[in-house]
Design a protein around this motif. Structure first.
Motif, PDB file in Angstrom:
ATOM      1  N   LEU A   1      44.277  20.558  50.909  1.00  0.00           N
ATOM      2  CA  LEU A   1      44.291  20.633  49.480  1.00  0.00           C
ATOM      3  C   LEU A   1      43.750  19.385  48.905  1.00  0.00           C
ATOM      4  N   LEU A   2      42.801  19.584  47.945  1.00  0.00           N
ATOM      5  CA  LEU A   2      42.444  18.356  47.202  1.00  0.00           C
ATOM      6  C   LEU A   2      42.927  18.379  45.845  1.00  0.00           C
ATOM      7  N   ASP A   3      43.801  17.567  45.300  1.00  0.00           N
ATOM      8  CA  ASP A   3      44.259  17.762  44.051  1.00  0.00           C
ATOM      9  C   ASP A   3      43.720  16.768  43.129  1.00  0.00           C
ATOM     10  N   VAL A   4      42.794  16.989  42.488  1.00  0.00           N
ATOM     11  CA  VAL A   4      42.044  16.063  41.443  1.00  0.00           C
ATOM     12  C   VAL A   4      42.870  15.796  40.214  1.00  0.00           C
ATOM     13  N   ALA A   5      42.834  14.622  39.566  1.00  0.00           N
ATOM     14  CA  ALA A   5      43.361  14.160  38.423  1.00  0.00           C
ATOM     15  C   ALA A   5      44.970  14.552  38.750  1.00  0.00           C
ATOM     16  N   GLY A   6      45.270  14.207  39.887  1.00  0.00           N
ATOM     17  CA  GLY A   6      46.651  14.431  40.488  1.00  0.00           C
ATOM     18  C   GLY A   6      47.897  13.785  40.008  1.00  0.00           C
ATOM     19  N   GLY A   7      47.560  12.708  39.130  1.00  0.00           N
ATOM     20  CA  GLY A   7      48.554  11.830  38.112  1.00  0.00           C
ATOM     21  C   GLY A   7      49.699  11.677  39.131  1.00  0.00           C
TER      22      GLY A   7
ATOM     23  N   VAL B   1      47.658  17.289  51.705  1.00  0.00           N
ATOM     24  CA  VAL B   1      47.245  17.130  50.344  1.00  0.00           C
ATOM     25  C   VAL B   1      46.666  15.788  49.984  1.00  0.00           C
ATOM     26  N   MET B   2      45.271  15.720  49.660  1.00  0.00           N
ATOM     27  CA  MET B   2      44.812  14.606  48.999  1.00  0.00           C
ATOM     28  C   MET B   2      44.848  14.552  47.583  1.00  0.00           C
ATOM     29  N   ILE B   3      45.646  13.457  46.989  1.00  0.00           N
ATOM     30  CA  ILE B   3      45.767  13.347  45.705  1.00  0.00           C
ATOM     31  C   ILE B   3      44.685  12.232  45.043  1.00  0.00           C
ATOM     32  N   CYS B   4      43.919  12.731  44.169  1.00  0.00           N
ATOM     33  CA  CYS B   4      42.926  11.987  43.558  1.00  0.00           C
ATOM     34  C   CYS B   4      42.979  11.684  42.340  1.00  0.00           C
ATOM     35  N   ASP B   5      43.115  10.474  41.759  1.00  0.00           N
ATOM     36  CA  ASP B   5      43.209  10.156  40.180  1.00  0.00           C
ATOM     37  C   ASP B   5      42.664   9.014  39.829  1.00  0.00           C
ATOM     38  N   ILE B   6      41.926   8.867  38.736  1.00  0.00           N
ATOM     39  CA  ILE B   6      41.157   7.693  38.390  1.00  0.00           C
ATOM     40  C   ILE B   6      41.832   6.682  37.987  1.00  0.00           C
ATOM     41  N   ASN B   7      43.255   6.755  37.651  1.00  0.00           N
ATOM     42  CA  ASN B   7      44.245   5.878  36.901  1.00  0.00           C
ATOM     43  C   ASN B   7      45.240   5.236  37.845  1.00  0.00           C
ATOM     44  N   ARG B   8      45.130   3.892  38.106  1.00  0.00           N
ATOM     45  CA  ARG B   8      45.923   3.269  38.993  1.00  0.00           C
ATOM     46  C   ARG B   8      47.246   3.551  38.696  1.00  0.00           C
ATOM     47  N   GLU B   9      47.744   3.317  37.240  1.00  0.00           N
ATOM     48  CA  GLU B   9      49.171   3.430  36.866  1.00  0.00           C
ATOM     49  C   GLU B   9      49.779   4.806  37.178  1.00  0.00           C
ATOM     50  N   MET B  10      48.858   5.960  36.978  1.00  0.00           N
ATOM     51  CA  MET B  10      49.391   7.052  37.325  1.00  0.00           C
ATOM     52  C   MET B  10      49.731   7.388  38.591  1.00  0.00           C
ATOM     53  N   LEU B  11      48.814   7.017  39.565  1.00  0.00           N
ATOM     54  CA  LEU B  11      49.141   6.890  40.953  1.00  0.00           C
ATOM     55  C   LEU B  11      50.417   6.233  41.466  1.00  0.00           C
ATOM     56  N   LYS B  12      50.555   5.087  40.877  1.00  0.00           N
ATOM     57  CA  LYS B  12      51.817   4.240  41.074  1.00  0.00           C
ATOM     58  C   LYS B  12      53.002   4.943  40.984  1.00  0.00           C
TER      59      LYS B  12
ATOM     60  N   ASP C   1      40.079  23.090  51.686  1.00  0.00           N
ATOM     61  CA  ASP C   1      40.026  24.416  51.552  1.00  0.00           C
ATOM     62  C   ASP C   1      40.439  24.814  50.083  1.00  0.00           C
ATOM     63  N   ILE C   2      41.204  23.933  49.441  1.00  0.00           N
ATOM     64  CA  ILE C   2      41.644  24.634  48.241  1.00  0.00           C
ATOM     65  C   ILE C   2      41.336  23.207  47.146  1.00  0.00           C
ATOM     66  N   TYR C   3      40.914  23.259  45.985  1.00  0.00           N
ATOM     67  CA  TYR C   3      40.494  22.042  45.092  1.00  0.00           C
ATOM     68  C   TYR C   3      41.561  22.759  43.901  1.00  0.00           C
ATOM     69  N   THR C   4      42.526  21.732  43.421  1.00  0.00           N
ATOM     70  CA  THR C   4      43.215  22.186  42.148  1.00  0.00           C
ATOM     71  C   THR C   4      42.900  20.935  41.229  1.00  0.00           C
ATOM     72  N   ILE C   5      43.072  21.183  39.858  1.00  0.00           N
ATOM     73  CA  ILE C   5      42.879  20.262  38.803  1.00  0.00           C
ATOM     74  C   ILE C   5      43.819  20.887  37.788  1.00  0.00           C
ATOM     75  N   ALA C   6      44.990  20.178  37.334  1.00  0.00           N
ATOM     76  CA  ALA C   6      45.910  20.505  36.415  1.00  0.00           C
ATOM     77  C   ALA C   6      45.952  19.644  35.273  1.00  0.00           C
ATOM     78  N   PHE C   7      45.675  19.985  34.215  1.00  0.00           N
ATOM     79  CA  PHE C   7      45.720  19.105  32.731  1.00  0.00           C
ATOM     80  C   PHE C   7      44.831  18.160  33.057  1.00  0.00           C
ATOM     81  N   GLY C   8      43.841  18.239  33.835  1.00  0.00           N
ATOM     82  CA  GLY C   8      42.949  17.021  34.111  1.00  0.00           C
ATOM     83  C   GLY C   8      41.351  17.049  33.478  1.00  0.00           C
ATOM     84  N   ILE C   9      41.052  18.460  33.693  1.00  0.00           N
ATOM     85  CA  ILE C   9      39.487  18.510  33.582  1.00  0.00           C
ATOM     86  C   ILE C   9      39.312  18.190  31.938  1.00  0.00           C
ATOM     87  N   ARG C  10      40.124  18.499  30.885  1.00  0.00           N
ATOM     88  CA  ARG C  10      39.852  18.377  29.760  1.00  0.00           C
ATOM     89  C   ARG C  10      39.650  16.844  29.211  1.00  0.00           C
TER      90      ARG C  10
END
Ligand SMILES: COc1cc(O)cc(C/C=C(\C)CC/C=C(\C)CC/C=C(\C)CC/C=C(\C)CC/C=C(\C)CC/C=C(\C)CC/C=C(\C)CC/C=C(\C)CC/C=C(\C)CCC=C(C)C)c1O
Ligand code: SAM
Length: 327
Positions: free
Chosen positions: A110-116, A167-178, A211-220
């Motif tokens: 799974l790739l969870d983008v904007a995974g916060g 699961v690969m969690i990808c997010d642009i924001n360091r603080e959210m990832l921390k 196999d799966i790409y998710t984005i929850a409350f991120g694409i906006r």
């Protein structure tokens, strides 16, 4: 397609010169001069940054990313508590429903983008583990004649309870990832997840990887949604699935009125009281109104190359889950 450029035109309408900004796309200059114009002087070819929105504010595309970054840097530490307060916990149900729709099998990448802060990732790992435990119990119940020693040994010799899922969690924001990484260690999630700093519009992954790409409350929050959708398509394996949970359009006029009242009168106040941040929560409610409707977003997903695109509206359309396949 080449990006349209903006040009400054000066139009003379009898009372003086007025400045007009017009765009020039690949098919020529798109400009209609005001009635009564006596002439046009093409004074300069300044290149203008393309405009977009940040909530109800108009900003340049270059500015938007920085502003979104500041919002999530500012809310990161209070993000989870704010979501529970604002939605009275309903966001948890929406996220659970995303997982039920996904219904991942052991071995899923799974790739969870904007995974916060990891809400989707932790649900994914818990779902896979619960599935594995149910399977193990079923197998043990089927083997009626095992001794206690043999049962204990089966539990001890347990192979990977995730069955190779990751699961690969990808997010642009360091603080959210921390914040997410701290939560992972508090909740005991050690295996099966990786945190990556990256932009949904330019994912740092090879083609055909997930196999799966998710984005929850991120694409906006993404500046070029079409670009992010194309990236989702690129990194998915053939047969892979795209799933997006996002705010959408409420169709019932009465609920819509109440929802607007609640959004504009209550949410920024909660943001100020709990997170000391009115502006970020004003951005949240404004950005929801700027996001396309269920049908419009479905078309955008299809334009990116996905097939069998469907959506389900939840809680009267406050949010929707869109699904599509790379076939
Ligand atoms: C900065 O960017 C962000 C920051 C974040 O922290 C999060 C995100 C991304 C967002 C999420 C992960 C999800 C977070 C959840 C929300 C933003 C909540 C949005 C959802 C709703 C508003 C609807 C569901 C919530 C509820 C049903 C909560 C219930 C609220 C009440 C029962 C009422 C509370 C009433 C008061 C405090 C009294 C004062 C009220 C008013 C002046 C307004 C009048 C309001 C009402 C009469 C009731 C509210 C009505 C509705 C909510 C609509 C009813 C809907 C249905 C029945 C379906 C992020 O990007
Ligand atoms: C509202 S949070 C959603 C977090 C999580 N998915 C959830 O459901 O709770 C939005 C997230 O999108 C991230 N984000 C915004 N723009 C992004 C981009 N261009 N690429 C990747 N992540 C982005 C933010 O940093 C933030 O963590």
């Amino acid at each position: 397609m080449a990006a349209p450029r903006s040009y400054v035109l000066w139009s003379y309408c009898g009372r003086g010169w007025s400045r007009l900004v017009r765009t020039c796309g690949p098919r020529g200059l798109h400009s209609s001069l005001p009635a009564g114009s006596l002439g046009v002087r093409f004074l300069s070819q300044e290149k203008h940054a393309t405009q977009t929105h940040f909530g109800f504010e108009t900003v340049s595309e270059e500015e938007k990313g920085g502003k979104v970054y500041q919002v999530f840097e500012s809310v990161a530490k209070k993000y989870d508590v704010m979501n529970d307060m604002m939605s009275l916990g309903i966001h948890r149900v929406w996220k659970d429903m995303l997982l039920w729709k996904m219904n991942p099998l052991p071995g899923t990448q799974l790739l969870d983008v904007a995974g916060g802060t990891g809400d989707i990732a932790f649900r994914f790992l818990n779902y896979i583990q619960a599935q594995h435990q149910r399977k193990q119990k079923r197998q043990l119940r089927a083997q009626q004649n095992l001794s206690w020693d043999e049962i204990a040994k089966k539990y001890q010799d347990e192979e990977d309870p995730l069955g190779g899922s990751h699961v690969m969690i990808c997010d642009i924001n360091r603080e959210m990832l921390k914040v997410g990484q701290k939560k992972a260690s508090d909740q005991g999630h050690k295996a099966g997840l990786t945190w990556v700093l990256g932009d949904a519009e330019e994912l740092p992954f090879d083609d055909h990887k997930f196999d799966i790409y998710t984005i929850a409350f991120g694409i906006r929050n993404v500046t070029h949604i079409d670009q992010a959708l194309q990236e989702a398509h690129r990194v998915l394996k053939p047969g892979g699935r795209f799933l997006c949970l996002e705010f959408s359009r409420v169709n019932n006029p009465l609920i819509s009125r109440l929802y607007d009242l609640y959004s504009f009168q209550v949410i920024p106040v909660l943001g100020e009281v709990i997170a000391g941040d009115w502006k970020s929560y004003q951005y949240l409610v404004e950005s929801i109104r700027k996001f396309p409707s269920q049908e419009e977003f479905k078309e955008m997903i299809e334009d990116a190359g996905f097939q069998k695109v469907t959506y389900e509206s939840l809680t009267s359309g406050i949010v929707a889950i869109h699904s599509g396949f790379k076939l």
